[in-house]
Design an enzyme around this catalytic site. Structure first.
Site, PDB file in Angstrom:
ATOM      1  N   GLU A 165      -6.617   2.124  -3.289  1.00 13.03           N
ATOM      2  CA  GLU A 165      -5.188   2.168  -3.564  1.00 13.03           C
ATOM      3  C   GLU A 165      -4.626   0.748  -3.690  1.00 13.03           C
ATOM      4  OE1 GLU A 165      -3.211   5.231  -1.220  1.00 13.03           O
ATOM      5  OE2 GLU A 165      -1.926   3.643  -0.459  1.00 13.03           O
ATOM      6  N   HIS A 213     -11.621  12.498   0.791  1.00 16.24           N
ATOM      7  CA  HIS A 213     -11.729  11.130   1.280  1.00 16.24           C
ATOM      8  C   HIS A 213     -11.725  11.029   2.795  1.00 16.24           C
ATOM      9  CE1 HIS A 213     -11.254   6.826   1.092  1.00 16.24           C
ATOM     10  NE2 HIS A 213     -10.085   6.845   1.702  1.00 16.24           N
ATOM     11  N   LEU A 225     -15.049   5.473  -4.595  1.00 10.97           N
ATOM     12  CA  LEU A 225     -13.617   5.185  -4.448  1.00 10.97           C
ATOM     13  C   LEU A 225     -13.163   3.942  -5.217  1.00 10.97           C
ATOM     14  CD1 LEU A 225     -10.999   5.931  -2.694  1.00 10.97           C
ATOM     15  CD2 LEU A 225     -11.615   3.877  -1.440  1.00 10.97           C
ATOM     16  N   HIS A 246      -8.134  11.534  -1.971  1.00  7.95           N
ATOM     17  CA  HIS A 246      -7.694  10.229  -2.445  1.00  7.95           C
ATOM     18  C   HIS A 246      -7.455  10.328  -3.942  1.00  7.95           C
ATOM     19  CE1 HIS A 246      -7.448   5.994  -3.327  1.00  7.95           C
ATOM     20  NE2 HIS A 246      -7.504   5.707  -2.046  1.00  7.95           N
ATOM     21  N   ARG A 260      -0.493   9.522  -0.447  1.00  7.91           N
ATOM     22  CA  ARG A 260      -1.660  10.000  -1.186  1.00  7.91           C
ATOM     23  C   ARG A 260      -1.588  11.475  -1.555  1.00  7.91           C
ATOM     24  NH1 ARG A 260      -6.354   6.631   1.994  1.00  7.91           N
ATOM     25  NH2 ARG A 260      -5.805   4.672   0.990  1.00  7.91           N
ATOM     26  N   ARG A 301      -2.778  11.020   6.081  1.00  8.37           N
ATOM     27  CA  ARG A 301      -2.914   9.644   6.558  1.00  8.37           C
ATOM     28  C   ARG A 301      -2.411   8.653   5.514  1.00  8.37           C
ATOM     29  NH1 ARG A 301      -6.764   5.451   5.873  1.00  8.37           N
ATOM     30  NH2 ARG A 301      -8.180   6.751   4.681  1.00  8.37           N
ATOM     31  N   GLN A 351      -7.681  14.723   3.357  1.00  8.38           N
ATOM     32  CA  GLN A 351      -7.021  13.893   2.347  1.00  8.38           C
ATOM     33  C   GLN A 351      -7.852  13.800   1.075  1.00  8.38           C
ATOM     34  OE1 GLN A 351      -6.354   9.382   2.947  1.00  8.38           O
ATOM     35  NE2 GLN A 351      -4.341  10.336   2.871  1.00  8.38           N
ATOM     36  N   PHE A 362       0.846  -1.189   0.000  1.00  9.37           N
ATOM     37  CA  PHE A 362       0.000   0.000   0.000  1.00  9.37           C
ATOM     38  C   PHE A 362       0.883   1.241   0.000  1.00  9.37           C
ATOM     39  CE2 PHE A 362      -4.431   1.298   0.699  1.00  9.37           C
ATOM     40  CZ  PHE A 362      -5.094   0.156   0.308  1.00  9.37           C
TER      41      PHE A 362
HETATM   42  C1  LIG Z   1     -14.700   4.415   0.292  1.00 13.22           C
HETATM   43  C2  LIG Z   1     -13.743   4.389   1.432  1.00 13.22           C
HETATM   44  C3  LIG Z   1     -12.745   3.424   1.488  1.00 13.22           C
HETATM   45  C4  LIG Z   1     -11.847   3.381   2.547  1.00 13.22           C
HETATM   46  N1  LIG Z   1     -10.903   2.401   2.605  1.00 13.22           N
HETATM   47  C5  LIG Z   1     -10.077   2.331   3.681  1.00 13.22           C
HETATM   48  C6  LIG Z   1      -9.136   1.277   3.816  1.00 13.22           C
HETATM   49  O1  LIG Z   1      -9.040   0.388   2.975  1.00 13.22           O
HETATM   50  N2  LIG Z   1      -8.339   1.259   4.898  1.00 13.22           N
HETATM   51  C7  LIG Z   1      -8.430   2.207   5.867  1.00 13.22           C
HETATM   52  O2  LIG Z   1      -7.692   2.127   6.837  1.00 13.22           O
HETATM   53  N3  LIG Z   1      -9.317   3.207   5.778  1.00 13.22           N
HETATM   54  C8  LIG Z   1     -10.143   3.291   4.704  1.00 13.22           C
HETATM   55  N4  LIG Z   1     -11.058   4.310   4.629  1.00 13.22           N
HETATM   56  C9  LIG Z   1     -11.231   5.196   5.768  1.00 13.22           C
HETATM   57  C10 LIG Z   1     -12.042   4.489   6.841  1.00 13.22           C
HETATM   58  O3  LIG Z   1     -12.904   3.569   6.247  1.00 13.22           O
HETATM   59  C11 LIG Z   1     -12.859   5.441   7.690  1.00 13.22           C
HETATM   60  O4  LIG Z   1     -12.045   6.461   8.144  1.00 13.22           O
HETATM   61  C12 LIG Z   1     -13.450   4.707   8.882  1.00 13.22           C
HETATM   62  O5  LIG Z   1     -14.157   3.580   8.467  1.00 13.22           O
HETATM   63  C13 LIG Z   1     -14.330   5.576   9.756  1.00 13.22           C
HETATM   64  O6  LIG Z   1     -14.833   4.753  10.781  1.00 13.22           O
HETATM   65  P1  LIG Z   1     -15.597   5.347  12.042  1.00 13.22           P
HETATM   66  O7  LIG Z   1     -15.923   4.188  12.921  1.00 13.22           O
HETATM   67  O8  LIG Z   1     -14.812   6.454  12.606  1.00 13.22           O
HETATM   68  O9  LIG Z   1     -16.909   5.982  11.427  1.00 13.22           O
HETATM   69  P2  LIG Z   1     -18.082   5.389  10.509  1.00 13.22           P
HETATM   70  O10 LIG Z   1     -17.862   3.988  10.095  1.00 13.22           O
HETATM   71  O11 LIG Z   1     -18.342   6.394   9.473  1.00 13.22           O
HETATM   72  O12 LIG Z   1     -19.287   5.350  11.516  1.00 13.22           O
HETATM   73  C14 LIG Z   1     -19.874   6.501  12.046  1.00 13.22           C
HETATM   74  C15 LIG Z   1     -21.009   6.076  12.915  1.00 13.22           C
HETATM   75  O13 LIG Z   1     -21.501   7.184  13.625  1.00 13.22           O
HETATM   76  C16 LIG Z   1     -22.899   7.221  13.530  1.00 13.22           C
HETATM   77  N5  LIG Z   1     -23.307   8.608  13.700  1.00 13.22           N
HETATM   78  C17 LIG Z   1     -22.820   9.712  13.086  1.00 13.22           C
HETATM   79  N6  LIG Z   1     -23.446  10.811  13.538  1.00 13.22           N
HETATM   80  C18 LIG Z   1     -24.336  10.389  14.459  1.00 13.22           C
HETATM   81  C19 LIG Z   1     -25.296  11.040  15.275  1.00 13.22           C
HETATM   82  N7  LIG Z   1     -25.470  12.366  15.255  1.00 13.22           N
HETATM   83  N8  LIG Z   1     -26.063  10.300  16.097  1.00 13.22           N
HETATM   84  C20 LIG Z   1     -25.927   8.945  16.121  1.00 13.22           C
HETATM   85  N9  LIG Z   1     -25.036   8.282  15.382  1.00 13.22           N
HETATM   86  C21 LIG Z   1     -24.257   9.001  14.556  1.00 13.22           C
HETATM   87  C22 LIG Z   1     -23.205   6.632  12.193  1.00 13.22           C
HETATM   88  O14 LIG Z   1     -24.526   6.162  12.136  1.00 13.22           O
HETATM   89  C23 LIG Z   1     -22.194   5.502  12.158  1.00 13.22           C
HETATM   90  O15 LIG Z   1     -22.682   4.389  12.870  1.00 13.22           O
HETATM   91  C24 LIG Z   1     -11.943   4.349   3.555  1.00 13.22           C
HETATM   92  C25 LIG Z   1     -12.932   5.319   3.495  1.00 13.22           C
HETATM   93  C26 LIG Z   1     -13.820   5.348   2.451  1.00 13.22           C
HETATM   94  C27 LIG Z   1     -14.846   6.428   2.396  1.00 13.22           C
END
Ligand SMILES: Cc1cc2nc3c(=O)[nH]c(=O)nc-3n(C[C@H](O)[C@H](O)[C@H](O)COP(=O)(O)OP(=O)(O)OC[C@H]3O[C@@H](n4cnc5c(N)ncnc54)[C@H](O)[C@@H]3O)c2cc1C
Ligand code: SF4
Ligand code: SF4
Ligand code: FES
Lengths: 595, 231
Positions: free
Chosen positions: A256, A354, A253, A243, A287, A399, A241, A119
């Site tokens: 990578e 991203h 997306l 992407h 990135r 990142r 970031q 990666f």
């Molecule tokens: C398309 C894509 C591909 C990616 N691929 C990778 C990868 O391969 N490797 C990597 O390391 N990272 C990757 N990333 C980044 C990574 O996936 C994210 O940064 C990460 O998943 C975020 O996780 P989280 O648990 O912080 O939030 P999320 O998974 O976004 O969850 C947020 C949660 O908060 C809840 N929530 C939000 N606001 C409220 C509210 N007001 N009240 C109640 N609930 C709320 C939502 O319902 C949800 O359950 C990728 C990102 C994207 C967009």
């Protein structure tokens, strides 16, 4: 008017990877926990992560968490805090093995161990190279596999979920201690105060402040908005970031991991242009570096297509077997959103917003910190944050791919443990302040009573266009200054939005209006912080601060090796030092960043 | 493009009705969800779920011109006008296109959807060969959108007793995992005239799954395992 009150030991807001990992710790400790999510847990945007989770397992050849740490510090352009980076890289193998034990369906090597792919920015030998295979993956559906596994483990642990509940505001008392949130039950339209001894935010990203993003509709930065309105600063919000490979026109997306498996970027002359920008790492440079190279190619007229506004991602040379086995989801996406089958044709791609490097300031234990009494990192009692909404800061100014999933699970778990410790040490329950519900009631009353207001859709679209035009891959001082002015205007417009739908039942229009209150906070923080930072570092690239003797890539360590803190009140900015001292490892001193 | 949408708000409406909208399809619009977002800009009272807009979160399952699917990966170009949108069939409607998925998730939860292995875990990962891992392909990708179960007549009649295609596919996902140790308990849990055996191989589920998964095949495999253990 008073709101009904429900009491818990802890409230977790968010059920993505970070929220679920924290919730698991709490549920297994037998605490009374409410886990809130705007969507059913497995619909959180962690589900979309494709490429993998970084951990120095060494399954494919030699690797070490120290190398992982070096790459992360360098990737962060030295803005990351080295204690947090050490902690995450050192714990990564442990939490990944734990996920495997929970049942996560990782891809496998012939010897039965977890398969890892290369990666961007992940190297051997303290950055010297060559590339290392560190990204543990489940085809190109790693986030899906991770999120579902964590949800399943929480089902086993009997975690109590409040599905389709939206947290609205943070409740703090006069001493600054956090005592829970107010929240809307979408199905009924009822609003409650959830009175908790500890509150943990894991609300994910906020990519929806931009017009073109890989983020989901629900990624509206609610946690950041709630924290900012309650007087907690937001850290390093200028660092977003881009992407390199979002599908042109759609934003969806392309991981990578495609380049990790051997894919490459081509300009209109068919040149593999990354060889010019990053002679060693080429397409697998960091990135920010790749996105800037692409934007430069497009700017200089070497983009592809009728409008010369994208470049091509070529992977047909990998062969149909590798594509089908390692990148099946990518093939699906390319066919659906780009109308090309990558087995034969290249995918049109552009840099796309991203990931938010900044967020709610925390330490590596997931405790929220803010300056108080001369201490820049004083703990805010009762408040925790993990995942993309938090800023520990593991990712600094940029990142590395695969490091967010690692961060979710490591800091998510650590934050859960911090809550457990806090509850054990503070057995009592503080009373809610008399006006706990006031800010929420005022927001709802304003919205319900608004006459002749603008539509939420129109204001939100204008906000996204403004951010896209004024705070992109390359940033210009005049555009930034104008951007600040426009975002401040938008603050006024957000305060006058009107929702026609007045129903109580599953009122998604009201939800979108309440989300806009959070988007605007994130946008303000981003624009004001970006305007103020007069250097180029990581993802923040200023046209007036470029490579000069003593300032490699435009970075100015003498003046700007520091974290930004933005406050809601008056757009006030403050700064705090970067922690260059790891927990046990040797400090990695800043130097020029080349790939 | 003309879109006719099922509307029902228990707070306001005595009974459901269909409402027509006309929205301009612009060059940037590819998928049905893009148009739904435009409809909502005209009439903010239209309620539907959505999140990822790329077919991975499972939020926006609905009945599109008579067939269940995800709005975000249903191409506009493939749609016949007027596009008729209704909530997923067979589940109680909360409002407009939003259904109450409780029964669907209850069935999913009933199959113990988590790895069971009480042996002390090794220091490192549990080993699994690429072939053993390949057994999970076509199963672990389920996004719990409910397109399948809400197109299954057996699920319509007995949503409380029949596990349904999604739940059964996920049951097989754990039966097929070389690391799982609860095969017998899992089969016991399904050995019932309703839970498994209500499936009459009507195949609607296979036809609608937006992830091209095959619940019928998984159901067949479970039945095979049951036969095998009795002989
Ligand atoms: C398309 C894509 C591909 C990616 N691929 C990778 C990868 O391969 N490797 C990597 O390391 N990272 C990757 N990333 C980044 C990574 O996936 C994210 O940064 C990460 O998943 C975020 O996780 P989280 O648990 O912080 O939030 P999320 O998974 O976004 O969850 C947020 C949660 O908060 C809840 N929530 C939000 N606001 C409220 C509210 N007001 N009240 C109640 N609930 C709320 C939502 O319902 C949800 O359950 C990728 C990102 C994207 C967009
Ligand atoms: S094959 Fe079985 S599960 Fe699938 S639709 Fe038919 S009856 Fe339902
Ligand atoms: S099997 Fe397919 S249709 Fe059924 S819930 Fe899973 S993804 Fe949806
Ligand atoms: S919006 Fe996520 S599947 Fe359609």
């Amino acid at each position: 008017m008073a709101l009904p009150i429900r009491t818990f030991d802890a409230v977790v807001v968010g059920a993505g990877g970070a929220g679920l990992r924290a919730a698991l710790q709490l549920a297994e400790a037998g605490l009374r926990v409410a886990v809130l999510s705007k969507v059913f847990p497995t619909r959180s945007h962690t589900v979309a992560a494709q490429g993998g989770i970084g951990a120095a397992l060494g399954n494919m050849g030699e690797d070490s968490w120290l190398w992982h740490m070096y790459d992360t510090v360098k990737g962060s352009d030295w803005l990351g805090d080295q204690d947090a980076i050490e902690y995450v890289c050192r714990e990564a193998p442990r939490v990944v093995i734990e996920l495997e034990h929970f049942g996560m369906p990782f891809d496998r090597n012939d010897d039965g161990t977890v398969y890892q792919r290369p990666f961007g920015g992940h190297m051997q030998n303290m950055g010297a190279g060559p590339a290392v295979q560190r990204s543990c993956c489940a085809a190109d559906r790693t986030g899906h596999a991770l999120l579902h596994t964590l949800y399943q483990r929480n089902v086993r642990a009997n975690t109590q979920f409040f599905v389709e509940w939206m947290a609205l505001d943070l409740v703090r008392d006069a001493s600054g201690q956090v005592l829970g949130v107010t929240a809307l039950e979408m199905e009924t339209g009822e609003v409650y105060v959830l009175h908790a001894r500890a509150t943990l935010f894991a609300t994910g990203g906020a990519g929806r402040i931009f017009a073109s993003t890989t983020n989901a509709f629900i990624n509206t930065g609610d946690g950041l908005g709630m924290a900012a309105r309650a007087g907690i600063p937001l850290e390093d919000m200028e660092f977003w970031q881009f992407h390199p490979t979002g599908v042109a026109g759609a934003g969806v997306l392309i991981t990578e991991g495609v380049r990790g498996e051997g894919g490459m970027l081509l300009n209109s002359t068919g040149e593999r242009f990354m060889e010019r920008y990053a002679p060693n790492a080429k397409d697998l440079a960091s990135r920010d570096v790749v996105s800037r190279a692409m934007a430069t190619e497009i700017k200089e007229g070497r983009g592809c297509g009728p409008n010369r506004d994208y470049v091509l991602l070529k992977l047909d040379h990998l062969g149909p077997e590798v594509i089908e086995k390692r990148l099946p989801g990518i093939r699906e996406i390319a066919k659906k959103f780009a109308n090309v089958d990558p087995v034969r044709d290249p995918i049109p791609v552009v840099p796309t917003v991203h990931y938010m490097m900044g967020g709610i300031p925390t330490n590596y234990r997931g405790e929220v910190v803010a300056p108080r009494g001369g201490d820049p990192n004083a703990v805010v009692p009762g408040f925790y944050a993990a995942g993309e909404c938090g800023c520990a800061s593991v990712h600094g100014a940029n990142r590395l791919g695969t490091n967010s999933l690692t961060d979710l699970v490591v800091i998510g778990k650590a934050a859960g443990d911090s809550v457990i410790r806090f509850l054990a040490e503070n057995p009592g329950r503080k009373d809610l302040p008399a006006d706990a519900a006031e800010p929420t009631l005022a927001r709802l009353a304003r919205l319900d009573g608004q006459k002749n207001g603008e539509s939420v859709h129109a204001v939100a679209e204008e906000l996204r266009r403004t951010m896209q035009a004024h705070c992109g891959v390359f940033r210009f001082p005049d555009l930034l200054a104008e951007g600040v002015r426009r975002v401040r205007e938008l603050v006024q417009r957000v305060a006058r939005t009107e929702v026609k739908d007045k129903s109580r039942v599953f009122n998604t229009a009201r939800v979108e209006a309440l989300e806009l209150d959070n988007l605007i906070e994130v946008a303000r923080a981003t624009m004001v912080s970006a305007e103020a930072r007069k250097e180029s570092r990581g993802a923040h690239d200023r046209a007036d601060c470029h490579d000069r003797p003593g300032f490699p890539n435009g970075r100015d360590d003498a003046n700007w090796l520091k974290h930004t803190l933005w406050y809601h009140d008056g757009d006030r900015l403050d700064y705090k030092p970067v922690n260059l001292k790891p927990l046990t490892a040797e400090s990695i001193a800043p130097k020029a960043r080349t790939y | 493009m003309r879109i006719s949408i099922y509307r029902y708000d228990p707070d306001r409406d005595e009974k459901p009705y269909m409402k027509e909208y006309d929205v301009a399809v612009e060059p940037g619009d590819r998928m049905l969800l893009d148009l739904l977002v435009k409809v909502k800009a005209i009439d903010d009272g239209v309620a539907f779920r959505r999140s990822c807009r790329e077919g991975v979160c499972g939020s926006d399952a609905m009945n599109i011109n008579g067939k269940n699917g995800l709005a975000c990966i249903t191409r506009i170009a493939d749609l016949k006008e007027p596009v008729e949108l209704r909530p997923l069939p067979g589940l109680p409607v909360i409002r407009d296109l939003i259904v109450d998925m409780t029964q669907f998730f209850d069935q999913y939860h009933s199959i113990r959807p988590y790895l069971v292995n009480d042996e002390p875990p090794p220091e490192r990962e549990r080993l699994q060969s690429p072939e053993e891992r390949a057994e999970l392909d076509g199963l672990y990708e389920c996004i719990l959108c409910a397109c399948c179960s809400t197109s299954c007549p057996s699920f319509w009649w007995n949503p409380d007793k029949f596990v349904g295609p999604a739940g059964l596919l996920n049951a097989y996902r754990f039966l097929a995992d070389s690391r799982d140790r609860a095969t017998n308990e899992r089969l016991d849990n399904l050995e019932d005239p309703y839970r498994l055996f209500r499936c009459h191989t009507i195949m609607n589920c296979v036809d609608v799954c937006p992830k091209s998964l095959n619940p019928t095949r998984a159901i067949g495999k479970i039945k095979e395992m049951m036969v095998k253990r009795t002989v």
